[in-house]
Scaffold this motif. Sequence first.
Motif, mmCIF file in Angstrom:
data_model
loop_
_atom_site.group_PDB
_atom_site.id
_atom_site.type_symbol
_atom_site.label_atom_id
_atom_site.label_comp_id
_atom_site.label_asym_id
_atom_site.label_seq_id
_atom_site.Cartn_x
_atom_site.Cartn_y
_atom_site.Cartn_z
ATOM 1 N N GLU A 55 86.653 7.979 67.769
ATOM 2 C CA GLU A 55 87.817 8.909 68.446
ATOM 3 C C GLU A 55 87.301 10.404 68.120
ATOM 4 O OE1 GLU A 55 92.535 9.737 67.774
ATOM 5 O OE2 GLU A 55 91.422 8.667 66.339
ATOM 6 N N ILE A 56 86.588 10.704 67.187
ATOM 7 C CA ILE A 56 85.821 11.657 66.961
ATOM 8 C C ILE A 56 84.861 12.273 68.106
ATOM 9 C CG2 ILE A 56 84.389 13.201 65.422
ATOM 10 C CD1 ILE A 56 85.560 11.820 63.102
ATOM 11 N N ILE A 57 83.997 11.105 68.414
ATOM 12 C CA ILE A 57 83.066 11.457 69.638
ATOM 13 C C ILE A 57 83.905 11.716 70.892
ATOM 14 C CG2 ILE A 57 81.686 10.075 70.954
ATOM 15 C CD1 ILE A 57 80.678 8.461 68.284
ATOM 16 N N ARG A 58 84.856 11.011 71.293
ATOM 17 C CA ARG A 58 85.449 11.302 72.516
ATOM 18 C C ARG A 58 86.192 12.628 72.668
ATOM 19 N NH1 ARG A 58 86.642 5.601 71.802
ATOM 20 N NH2 ARG A 58 85.529 4.322 73.108
ATOM 21 N N LEU A 59 86.741 13.164 71.280
ATOM 22 C CA LEU A 59 87.254 14.521 71.034
ATOM 23 C C LEU A 59 86.194 15.651 71.159
ATOM 24 C CD1 LEU A 59 90.269 13.513 69.163
ATOM 25 C CD2 LEU A 59 90.488 13.957 71.665
ATOM 26 N N THR A 60 84.899 15.445 70.771
ATOM 27 C CA THR A 60 84.251 16.499 70.624
ATOM 28 C C THR A 60 82.903 16.630 71.717
ATOM 29 O OG1 THR A 60 82.788 15.103 68.962
ATOM 30 C CG2 THR A 60 84.755 16.573 68.029
ATOM 31 N N VAL A 61 82.781 15.732 72.430
ATOM 32 C CA VAL A 61 81.673 15.504 73.384
ATOM 33 C C VAL A 61 81.868 16.813 74.434
ATOM 34 C CG1 VAL A 61 82.940 14.248 75.001
ATOM 35 C CG2 VAL A 61 80.537 14.326 75.079
ATOM 36 N N THR A 66 82.340 22.142 68.757
ATOM 37 C CA THR A 66 82.232 21.028 68.057
ATOM 38 C C THR A 66 80.946 20.217 67.883
ATOM 39 O OG1 THR A 66 83.502 19.842 69.500
ATOM 40 C CG2 THR A 66 84.643 20.777 67.969
ATOM 41 N N ALA A 67 80.087 20.729 68.670
ATOM 42 C CA ALA A 67 78.654 20.133 68.811
ATOM 43 C C ALA A 67 78.027 19.593 67.518
ATOM 44 C CB ALA A 67 77.319 21.090 69.456
ATOM 45 N N SER A 68 78.067 20.038 66.498
ATOM 46 C CA SER A 68 77.663 19.415 65.028
ATOM 47 C C SER A 68 78.433 18.357 64.662
ATOM 48 C CB SER A 68 77.782 20.643 63.869
ATOM 49 O OG SER A 68 76.821 21.611 64.393
ATOM 50 N N ILE A 69 79.798 18.423 64.744
ATOM 51 C CA ILE A 69 80.720 17.113 64.551
ATOM 52 C C ILE A 69 80.303 16.118 65.259
ATOM 53 C CG2 ILE A 69 83.029 16.301 64.553
ATOM 54 C CD1 ILE A 69 83.992 19.174 63.797
ATOM 55 N N ALA A 73 79.004 12.568 64.286
ATOM 56 C CA ALA A 73 79.562 11.388 64.685
ATOM 57 C C ALA A 73 78.831 10.288 65.594
ATOM 58 C CB ALA A 73 80.921 11.738 65.062
ATOM 59 N N ALA A 74 78.388 10.943 66.580
ATOM 60 C CA ALA A 74 77.428 10.206 67.450
ATOM 61 C C ALA A 74 76.301 9.308 66.753
ATOM 62 C CB ALA A 74 77.037 10.910 68.692
ATOM 63 N N GLN A 75 75.531 10.145 65.748
ATOM 64 C CA GLN A 75 74.473 9.374 65.092
ATOM 65 C C GLN A 75 74.935 8.380 64.089
ATOM 66 O OE1 GLN A 75 72.102 9.649 66.812
ATOM 67 N NE2 GLN A 75 70.502 10.255 65.555
ATOM 68 N N VAL A 76 76.107 8.641 63.515
ATOM 69 C CA VAL A 76 76.760 7.766 62.465
ATOM 70 C C VAL A 76 76.952 6.267 63.491
ATOM 71 C CG1 VAL A 76 78.704 6.978 61.287
ATOM 72 C CG2 VAL A 76 77.593 9.157 60.949
ATOM 73 N N TRP A 77 77.573 6.365 64.613
ATOM 74 C CA TRP A 77 77.986 5.543 65.487
ATOM 75 C C TRP A 77 76.725 4.730 66.092
ATOM 76 C CZ3 TRP A 77 77.459 2.896 69.988
ATOM 77 C CH2 TRP A 77 78.656 1.735 70.336
ATOM 78 N N ASN A 78 75.830 5.438 66.492
ATOM 79 C CA ASN A 78 74.771 4.950 67.280
ATOM 80 C C ASN A 78 73.699 4.069 66.153
ATOM 81 O OD1 ASN A 78 75.288 6.404 69.540
ATOM 82 N ND2 ASN A 78 73.709 7.611 69.423
ATOM 83 N N HIS A 79 73.548 4.681 65.022
ATOM 84 C CA HIS A 79 72.960 4.078 64.022
ATOM 85 C C HIS A 79 73.642 2.459 63.625
ATOM 86 C CE1 HIS A 79 70.373 7.449 63.775
ATOM 87 N NE2 HIS A 79 69.489 6.871 63.251
ATOM 88 N N ILE A 150 79.301 5.664 74.779
ATOM 89 C CA ILE A 150 80.719 5.573 74.578
ATOM 90 C C ILE A 150 81.379 6.986 74.889
ATOM 91 C CG2 ILE A 150 80.705 3.772 72.973
ATOM 92 C CD1 ILE A 150 81.371 5.736 70.729
ATOM 93 N N ALA A 151 80.672 8.120 74.871
ATOM 94 C CA ALA A 151 81.054 9.284 75.188
ATOM 95 C C ALA A 151 81.257 9.673 76.905
ATOM 96 C CB ALA A 151 80.229 10.592 74.602
ATOM 97 N N HIS A 152 80.793 8.527 77.292
ATOM 98 C CA HIS A 152 80.846 8.794 78.822
ATOM 99 C C HIS A 152 81.400 7.408 79.561
ATOM 100 C CE1 HIS A 152 77.917 12.021 78.161
ATOM 101 N NE2 HIS A 152 77.333 11.275 77.388
ATOM 102 N N GLY A 153 82.219 6.845 78.697
ATOM 103 C CA GLY A 153 82.795 5.678 79.407
ATOM 104 C C GLY A 153 82.108 4.242 79.565
ATOM 105 N N LEU A 154 80.914 4.180 79.052
ATOM 106 C CA LEU A 154 80.203 3.064 79.104
ATOM 107 C C LEU A 154 80.370 2.304 78.031
ATOM 108 C CD1 LEU A 154 76.933 4.932 80.609
ATOM 109 C CD2 LEU A 154 78.883 3.781 81.926
ATOM 110 N N LYS A 155 80.131 0.768 78.192
ATOM 111 C CA LYS A 155 80.119 0.010 77.078
ATOM 112 C C LYS A 155 78.852 -0.669 76.776
ATOM 113 C CE LYS A 155 81.879 -4.642 75.882
ATOM 114 N NZ LYS A 155 82.278 -5.902 76.242
ATOM 115 N N PRO A 156 78.378 -0.052 75.440
ATOM 116 C CA PRO A 156 77.120 -0.508 75.089
ATOM 117 C C PRO A 156 77.170 -1.640 74.489
ATOM 118 C CG PRO A 156 77.865 1.438 73.782
ATOM 119 C CD PRO A 156 79.137 0.934 74.500
ATOM 120 N N ILE A 157 75.895 -2.534 74.984
ATOM 121 C CA ILE A 157 75.654 -3.953 74.797
ATOM 122 C C ILE A 157 74.564 -4.131 73.744
ATOM 123 C CG2 ILE A 157 74.952 -6.084 75.506
ATOM 124 C CD1 ILE A 157 76.572 -5.262 78.153
ATOM 125 N N LEU A 158 73.383 -3.320 73.951
ATOM 126 C CA LEU A 158 72.154 -3.262 73.196
ATOM 127 C C LEU A 158 71.841 -1.870 72.906
ATOM 128 C CD1 LEU A 158 70.263 -6.441 74.254
ATOM 129 C CD2 LEU A 158 71.363 -6.145 72.028
#
Length: 189
Positions: A55-61, A66-69, A73-79, A150-158
């Motif tokens: 949710e944070i990613i979608r609201l701050t992209v 909010t670039a730092s947030i 957030a994206a690096q937490v999710w990506n990792h 996920i910030a761009h409406g795509l579903k990650p698989i790997l």
Amino acid sequence: MSIKLPALPYTMDALEPYISAKTMEFHYGKHHQGYVDNLNNLIKGTRYESMDTEEIIRLTVANPETASIFNNAAQVWNHSFFWQSMRRDGGGEPAAELKTKIERDFGSVENFKKEFKAAAVSQFGSGWAWLVEDKGTLRVVKTANADTPIAHGLKPILTVDVWEHAYYLDYQNQRAAFIDAYLNHLINW
């Protein structure tokens, strides 16, 4: 609510000899933990404090304020997603349903691997290579720095992390060798 570092789905040495325990200690224990700590500090006392990372990613992209947030957030999710994209004794063939989709959209698993490797190796600087689903079709995409599908409406698989901290202790500047190890020995279909 505080963002927590998720537990690894394996031990620190489980991915050896392809990713060393020392790399995992730095990558997971220092880098990933650092993003979690930074994000918690950045969102403390804000409207984002009670939200999960997606949710944070979608609201701050794409918002300079909010670039730092977003980046943390994206690096937490990506990792967190990256750790799930690998397993001990990985590689091999995808499960039947995924294999069918890969063959439909890439022609073969080998073609997918070639395209995925090309994206990972050609990512200038830091970033990620991804297998995503986009409106029912599988695609390979790459993202720079902390950006995430996920910030761009795509579903990650790997995904594979191509920031140098992901591989430098084990592979130095041989990103292609790291990608080969990921695809042939670590990928968690």
